[in-house]
Design an enzyme around this catalytic site. Structure first.
Site, PDB file in Angstrom:
ATOM      1  CB  ALA A 107       9.551   3.594   3.694  1.00 55.21           C
ATOM      2  CD  GLU A 155       9.477  10.935   1.958  1.00 53.53           C
ATOM      3  OE1 GLU A 155       8.987  11.961   1.433  1.00 53.53           O
ATOM      4  OE2 GLU A 155      10.039  10.041   1.302  1.00 53.53           O
ATOM      5  CD  GLU A 212      12.921   8.728  -1.283  1.00 56.31           C
ATOM      6  OE1 GLU A 212      12.318   7.884  -0.572  1.00 56.31           O
ATOM      7  OE2 GLU A 212      13.710   9.546  -0.822  1.00 56.31           O
ATOM      8  N   GLY A 253       9.234   6.634  -0.485  1.00 54.42           N
ATOM      9  CA  GLY A 253      10.157   5.641  -1.022  1.00 54.42           C
ATOM     10  C   GLY A 253       9.694   5.068  -2.360  1.00 54.42           C
TER      11      GLY A 253
HETATM   12  N1  CO8 Z   1       3.151   2.156   4.890  1.00 53.16           N
HETATM   13  C1  CO8 Z   1       2.374   1.216   5.448  1.00 53.16           C
HETATM   14  N2  CO8 Z   1       1.085   1.021   5.089  1.00 53.16           N
HETATM   15  C2  CO8 Z   1       0.568   1.865   4.173  1.00 53.16           C
HETATM   16  C3  CO8 Z   1       1.324   2.873   3.559  1.00 53.16           C
HETATM   17  C4  CO8 Z   1       2.688   3.010   3.952  1.00 53.16           C
HETATM   18  N3  CO8 Z   1       3.515   3.908   3.398  1.00 53.16           N
HETATM   19  N4  CO8 Z   1       0.523   3.547   2.699  1.00 53.16           N
HETATM   20  C5  CO8 Z   1      -0.677   2.958   2.741  1.00 53.16           C
HETATM   21  N5  CO8 Z   1      -0.668   1.935   3.641  1.00 53.16           N
HETATM   22  C6  CO8 Z   1      -1.775   1.064   4.023  1.00 53.16           C
HETATM   23  C7  CO8 Z   1      -2.752   1.769   4.951  1.00 53.16           C
HETATM   24  O1  CO8 Z   1      -2.292   1.721   6.295  1.00 53.16           O
HETATM   25  C8  CO8 Z   1      -4.007   0.946   4.723  1.00 53.16           C
HETATM   26  O2  CO8 Z   1      -3.898  -0.268   5.436  1.00 53.16           O
HETATM   27  P1  CO8 Z   1      -5.190  -0.820   6.256  1.00 53.16           P
HETATM   28  O3  CO8 Z   1      -6.215  -1.090   5.192  1.00 53.16           O
HETATM   29  O4  CO8 Z   1      -4.664  -2.052   6.913  1.00 53.16           O
HETATM   30  O5  CO8 Z   1      -5.594   0.263   7.205  1.00 53.16           O
HETATM   31  C9  CO8 Z   1      -3.917   0.589   3.241  1.00 53.16           C
HETATM   32  O6  CO8 Z   1      -2.544   0.736   2.871  1.00 53.16           O
HETATM   33  C10 CO8 Z   1      -4.742   1.532   2.374  1.00 53.16           C
HETATM   34  O7  CO8 Z   1      -4.386   2.861   2.696  1.00 53.16           O
HETATM   35  P2  CO8 Z   1      -5.479   4.004   2.952  1.00 53.16           P
HETATM   36  O8  CO8 Z   1      -6.661   3.442   3.660  1.00 53.16           O
HETATM   37  O9  CO8 Z   1      -4.778   5.154   3.610  1.00 53.16           O
HETATM   38  O10 CO8 Z   1      -5.893   4.350   1.453  1.00 53.16           O
HETATM   39  P3  CO8 Z   1      -6.372   5.751   0.857  1.00 53.16           P
HETATM   40  O11 CO8 Z   1      -6.826   5.457  -0.521  1.00 53.16           O
HETATM   41  O12 CO8 Z   1      -7.307   6.451   1.776  1.00 53.16           O
HETATM   42  O13 CO8 Z   1      -5.030   6.671   0.797  1.00 53.16           O
HETATM   43  C11 CO8 Z   1      -2.689   7.108   0.362  1.00 53.16           C
HETATM   44  C12 CO8 Z   1      -3.956   6.304  -0.020  1.00 53.16           C
HETATM   45  C13 CO8 Z   1      -2.879   8.577  -0.019  1.00 53.16           C
HETATM   46  C14 CO8 Z   1      -1.546   6.515  -0.442  1.00 53.16           C
HETATM   47  C15 CO8 Z   1      -2.442   6.978   1.886  1.00 53.16           C
HETATM   48  O14 CO8 Z   1      -2.447   5.618   2.245  1.00 53.16           O
HETATM   49  C16 CO8 Z   1      -1.120   7.564   2.330  1.00 53.16           C
HETATM   50  O15 CO8 Z   1      -1.008   8.769   2.493  1.00 53.16           O
HETATM   51  N6  CO8 Z   1      -0.129   6.688   2.587  1.00 53.16           N
HETATM   52  C17 CO8 Z   1       1.153   7.107   3.140  1.00 53.16           C
HETATM   53  C18 CO8 Z   1       2.000   7.818   2.117  1.00 53.16           C
HETATM   54  C19 CO8 Z   1       3.302   8.252   2.738  1.00 53.16           C
HETATM   55  O16 CO8 Z   1       3.342   9.003   3.674  1.00 53.16           O
HETATM   56  N7  CO8 Z   1       4.415   7.766   2.171  1.00 53.16           N
HETATM   57  C20 CO8 Z   1       5.742   8.101   2.631  1.00 53.16           C
HETATM   58  C21 CO8 Z   1       6.205   7.119   3.663  1.00 53.16           C
HETATM   59  S1  CO8 Z   1       7.782   7.559   4.384  1.00 53.16           S
HETATM   60  C22 CO8 Z   1       8.915   7.080   3.238  1.00 53.16           C
HETATM   61  O17 CO8 Z   1       8.578   6.581   2.214  1.00 53.16           O
HETATM   62  C23 CO8 Z   1      10.345   7.318   3.575  1.00 53.16           C
HETATM   63  C24 CO8 Z   1      11.224   6.644   2.554  1.00 53.16           C
HETATM   64  C25 CO8 Z   1      12.661   6.830   2.899  1.00 53.16           C
HETATM   65  C26 CO8 Z   1      13.214   5.734   3.730  1.00 53.16           C
HETATM   66  C27 CO8 Z   1      14.673   5.907   3.740  1.00 53.16           C
HETATM   67  C28 CO8 Z   1      15.372   5.198   4.827  1.00 53.16           C
HETATM   68  C29 CO8 Z   1      16.821   5.558   4.888  1.00 53.16           C
END
Ligand code: CO8
Length: 258
Positions: A65, A132, A112, A109
């Site tokens: 998400a 998460e 999921e 997400g």
């Molecule tokens: N949301 C927003 N932006 C994201 C996300 C995300 N989940 N993941 C990556 N991005 C963006 C980064 O901010 C970055 O943007 P920018 O270039 O503008 O800074 C771009 O994508 C590239 O990301 P990275 O520079 O971090 O790339 P890496 O190759 O270093 O890392 C990863 C890749 C490992 C995927 C890393 O980006 C990461 O850990 N991302 C987050 C993963 C995460 O925590 N996901 C879970 C999110 S919470 C969730 O999903 C809850 C769902 C349930 C909702 C239910 C509601 C009821």
């Protein structure tokens, strides 16, 4: 409805739906769920769609998400908007077979969403995770529920408590994905599976989906009865006659969804 966060291509009765927020690794926001929900609702009555493939890029399916969006939300915002609830329900209501073709990250997400599909075909570079907990929250659309049913308590706890990623090989071993193929072959494999499904009687395909999903909702005896009754009901269709006659006549069946 014109879509911005997904790209839809329909060819030979297969709808290919690509998540399209590359700048945020296909992070899922309300618009993605709204557009996906809208497309899936329209697909129910679109005869040109017999199977759906949901995918991302060769580096990410969806990294979860949208954290930026969520960081600006309060309890009241997420509770009253039922964040992703409505879009998730539209995905659940989809009665047509849907395959997730996952390469790269399928996190939070994203994992999921892949699990909401009927099965997952993974590229060898796929990484699944429910990280998460690292954000001070927990999974919210199936990561503690569907994942536990798919891979069991021990691995689901491990994934959700440590936030570690599972690679494609482990995901196949654990039962999260049905097949793993080299990344370059992912779309060929997924579209091939979709084309095979699209050839079947839509009545049988929808009944299979409904019956398998029942296995998650009902005790075994109820599920078996449900399956048997659905099986019986197939004998009211022309496709049952055609399918069996075609086998006996050593030819390919011509199903007409009747
Ligand atoms: N949301 C927003 N932006 C994201 C996300 C995300 N989940 N993941 C990556 N991005 C963006 C980064 O901010 C970055 O943007 P920018 O270039 O503008 O800074 C771009 O994508 C590239 O990301 P990275 O520079 O971090 O790339 P890496 O190759 O270093 O890392 C990863 C890749 C490992 C995927 C890393 O980006 C990461 O850990 N991302 C987050 C993963 C995460 O925590 N996901 C879970 C999110 S919470 C969730 O999903 C809850 C769902 C349930 C909702 C239910 C509601 C009821």
């Amino acid at each position: 409805m014109a879509y911005e966060t997904i790209i839809v291509e329909i060819e030979d009765h297969v709808a290919l739906v690509k998540l399209n927020r590359p700048d945020a690794m296909n992070a899922l926001n309300l618009q993605v769920f709204e557009e996906l929900g809208d497309f899936l609702s329209s697909a129910q009555t679109n005869d040109k769609v017999r199977c759906i493939v949901l995918t991302g890029t060769d580096k990410f399916f969806a990294a979860g998400a949208d954290i930026k969006m969520m960081s600006e939300m309060s309890f009241v915002d997420v509770f009253t908007s039922d964040l992703f609830g409505e879009g998730g329900t539209a995905i659940q209501r989809n009665r047509k077979p849907m395959i997730a073709a996952v390469a790269g990250y399928a996190l939070g997400g994203g994992c999921e969403l892949a699990m909401m599909c009927d099965f997952i075909i993974a590229a060898d570079n796929a990484k699944f995770g429910q990280p998460e907990i690292n954000l001070g929250v927990i999974a919210g659309i199936g990561g503690t529920q569907r994942l536990t049913r798919l891979i069991g308590k021990s691995k689901a706890m491990d994934m959700n408590l440590t936030g570690r990623f599972m690679d494609a090989e482990e995901a196949e071993r654990a039962g999260l994905v049905s097949r793993v193929v080299p990344c370059k072959k992912l779309m060929e494999e997924a579209m091939g599976a979709a084309a095979k499904i699209a050839e079947k009687s839509m009545i049988s395909a929808m009944a299979v989906k409904e019956s398998v999903n029942r296995a998650y909702e009902t005790p075994l005896a109820e599920g078996l009865l449900y399956e048997r009754r659905l099986f019986h009901s197939m004998f009211a269709t022309d496709d049952q006659t055609e399918g069996m006659n075609a086998f006996l006549e050593k030819r390919q069946p011509q199903f007409r969804d009747r």
